[in-house]
Design a protein around this motif. Structure first.
Motif: not given
Length: 85
Positions: A14, A27, A29
């Motif tokens: 994050q 965000e 991943r």
């Protein structure tokens, strides 16, 4: 700063991503692997989960490869070879 979570075969990262306007937005991943071991994994756990199955398959006549990848100084050789006696 990034927040990293390791859970057996998944790594979640994050990060805050700057936006053109306003506050940064978080965000996430996700990366999935055959197996992920966290920084608290010891050599015994690594051998039992990875090394022994490869060794047993090699003794049964199959080809086996253990590939260690990572940043210089991150402990690849130590994880593979252990301490010098």
């Amino acid at each position: 700063p990034a927040v990293v979570h390791v859970n057996r075969n998944t790594v979640r990262i994050q990060v805050d991503v700057d936006q053109l306007y306003g506050a940064p937005e978080a965000e996430e991943r996700r990366f999935t692997f055959d197996l992920c071991l966290g920084q608290k994994a010891d050599q015994k756990e690594l051998y039992e989960l990875v090394g022994e199955p490869i060794l047993q398959n090699a003794l049964a006549g199959f080809t086996g490869t253990l590939f260690a990848y990572g940043q210089t100084g991150s402990g690849k050789s130590f994880s593979m070879m252990g301490q010098d006696d």
